[in-house]
Design a protein around this motif. Structure first.
Motif, PDB file in Angstrom:
ATOM      1  N   LEU A  78       7.758  46.424 -62.476  1.00 42.41           N
ATOM      2  CA  LEU A  78       8.657  46.023 -61.389  1.00 42.41           C
ATOM      3  C   LEU A  78       8.002  44.878 -60.622  1.00 42.41           C
ATOM      4  CD1 LEU A  78       9.673  49.529 -59.966  1.00 42.41           C
ATOM      5  CD2 LEU A  78      11.232  47.900 -61.062  1.00 42.41           C
ATOM      6  N   TYR A  79       8.794  44.180 -59.829  1.00 44.91           N
ATOM      7  CA  TYR A  79       8.259  43.152 -58.944  1.00 44.91           C
ATOM      8  C   TYR A  79       7.908  43.815 -57.618  1.00 44.91           C
ATOM      9  CZ  TYR A  79       8.229  39.084 -55.850  1.00 44.91           C
ATOM     10  OH  TYR A  79       7.884  38.138 -54.918  1.00 44.91           O
ATOM     11  N   ILE A  80       6.622  43.861 -57.291  1.00 49.49           N
ATOM     12  CA  ILE A  80       6.201  44.483 -56.029  1.00 49.49           C
ATOM     13  C   ILE A  80       5.468  43.435 -55.209  1.00 49.49           C
ATOM     14  CG2 ILE A  80       5.023  46.450 -54.951  1.00 49.49           C
ATOM     15  CD1 ILE A  80       4.907  47.766 -57.704  1.00 49.49           C
ATOM     16  N   LYS A  81       5.874  43.244 -53.978  1.00 49.56           N
ATOM     17  CA  LYS A  81       5.231  42.215 -53.165  1.00 49.56           C
ATOM     18  C   LYS A  81       4.963  42.731 -51.754  1.00 49.56           C
ATOM     19  CE  LYS A  81       5.262  37.355 -52.086  1.00 49.56           C
ATOM     20  NZ  LYS A  81       4.179  36.785 -52.880  1.00 49.56           N
TER      21      LYS A  81
ATOM     22  N   GLN B  12       7.885  45.228 -50.720  1.00 50.28           N
ATOM     23  CA  GLN B  12       9.177  45.043 -51.376  1.00 50.28           C
ATOM     24  C   GLN B  12       9.050  45.397 -52.856  1.00 50.28           C
ATOM     25  OE1 GLN B  12       9.933  40.931 -51.908  1.00 50.28           O
ATOM     26  NE2 GLN B  12      11.967  41.177 -52.807  1.00 50.28           N
TER      27      GLN B  12
END
Lengths: 262, 262
Positions: free
Chosen positions: A208-211, A227
């Motif tokens: 996943l894209y985790i920021k 996020q």
């Protein structure tokens, strides 16, 4: 999973001088992301014919599936997008009867004549379709080049948004079969540098894209928005994955002495 | 008059998804414009090593005098600007002692150890200077390549603004000897398409940047902001020129039946 790539071009000196904040690019980016596109670049160039034709050529060479531009479609001397697009595509600029009719009708309703400046908005690159502008005069310009769909929008936000919706509803051929989902939490008392190694592992684990977005002061008063986002053709599946990842992040935050605010 | 060209690069998926509005680019653009630079392009790219190195290379090939980037300098896995810049310049990424000391000192004051994630912010491209960050941890990165000054800033607005000021004050070598000035008026009851031919003539006559920004509805309720801008080494002269042009525009507005609001 196929990636549906898009690029956005904004045209206007007022963005480059910092006078205007580029909210148009954000609106288009958010809308394209919401229907499953991945926006790979946003480029702002000057109201200059060579710059406009160059940027269209450069973006075409990167072969995204969709290009959306905004700005430079009005009646004034510095509105050069239609001409620049034609030059970039190596096509002639032609009177588009359909566009001319749309424009003529609007001015005629008020008994106004069709001056050169007003006619200018009906000159489109060969093989273009004028996309209906229900909020103003200049139509959007839709064309296809080398299998890339290209849409040029004006810069007035209300008109830009209206034409973009008309385009998505009536013309867009490349419809991604994926849904983009995102969630975020706000946590306090955890430094970005402290949670960084855990986030790195979770990105690998979940794909996943985790920021982490710092919202406070790293040392004296750390606050982070975390996020998590992803896309999938299966909405239920991607939401489940995001929720699982979120649960794990919350456990890590607590372990590090953090407080989950929302 | 020599043109002092600059380009801005913003790095961050959150801009490309439309989640975050690119106010950082506006701030940098406005600040560079105010000291006499002409910003020719603003490009936003993904948090991706290849994309970052590519965009630095592309911009360098266009030979602006100054490149300012923002984003991707923090401690997390997706902060890749330093590495991307090194790759783009074909330089090694090295421990910068000066940067390490700045970072170490900040964490040590709080009795915190220097983890790998924290040390990461001290890896800079060879031959770089860390620019002081009084508002956070990661220093800015200043280097010169092929006579082009390059500054990489973090993405947190407070830190970005602070380092940019430190840079302009202490390091920037290319100081334009020009001043940028602009004025604008708001006029109602004049269509953009009606004033367009006059503006075109005035641009030729004065060699100024004149732009009409539609603020109302072209047909039913026209409202325009008219912006006049220019740069010169002689502040008095450029202001006089702008004022003369403004007087002429006001006369034209009145002739066309318009009302000057402010």
């Amino acid at each position: 999973m196929r990636t549906y790539t898009a690029e956005i071009i904004t045209i206007g000196n007022e963005i480059l001088s910092g006078r205007t904040i580029n909210t148009n690019a954000s609106h288009i980016a958010r809308r394209l992301t919401s229907i499953g596109f991945t926006v790979r670049r946003i480029t702002t160039v000057m109201d200059d014919l060579q710059e406009i034709s160059s940027i269209f050529r450069e973006v075409i060479n990167r072969k995204p599936l969709l290009i959306v531009s905004t700005g430079g479609l009005g009646p004034t001397y510095d509105d050069k997008t239609s001409e620049g697009l034609a030059l970039g595509l190596n096509r002639s600029l032609e009177y588009n009867e359909l566009a001319l009719n749309q424009i003529k009708e609007k001015y005629q309703k008020l008994g106004l004549e069709l001056t050169e400046e007003r006619k200018k908005m009906a000159y489109l690159p060969k093989d273009s379709i004028p996309v209906e502008n229900d909020q103003g005069i200049a139509p959007g310009i839709y064309t296809i080049y080398d299998n890339i769909e290209i849409l040029a929008l004006p810069g007035v936000p209300r008109e830009m948004e209206n034409i973009l919706e008309n385009f998505i509803k009536k013309y867009l051929k490349t419809k991604p079969d994926v849904k983009y989902q995102e969630k975020s939490i706000l946590v306090n008392k955890v430094m970005e540098s402290a949670i960084a190694p855990y986030i790195k592992q979770l990105v690998k684990k979940y794909d996943l894209y985790i920021k982490t977005h710092p919202r406070g002061y790293e040392l004296s008063n750390p606050s982070l928005e975390i996020q998590i986002a992803g896309s999938s053709s299966n909405e239920e599946e991607i939401n489940k994955k995001i929720d699982e990842c979120l649960t794990e992040i919350k456990d890590i935050v607590k372990k590090l002495g953090g407080v989950i605010e929302s």
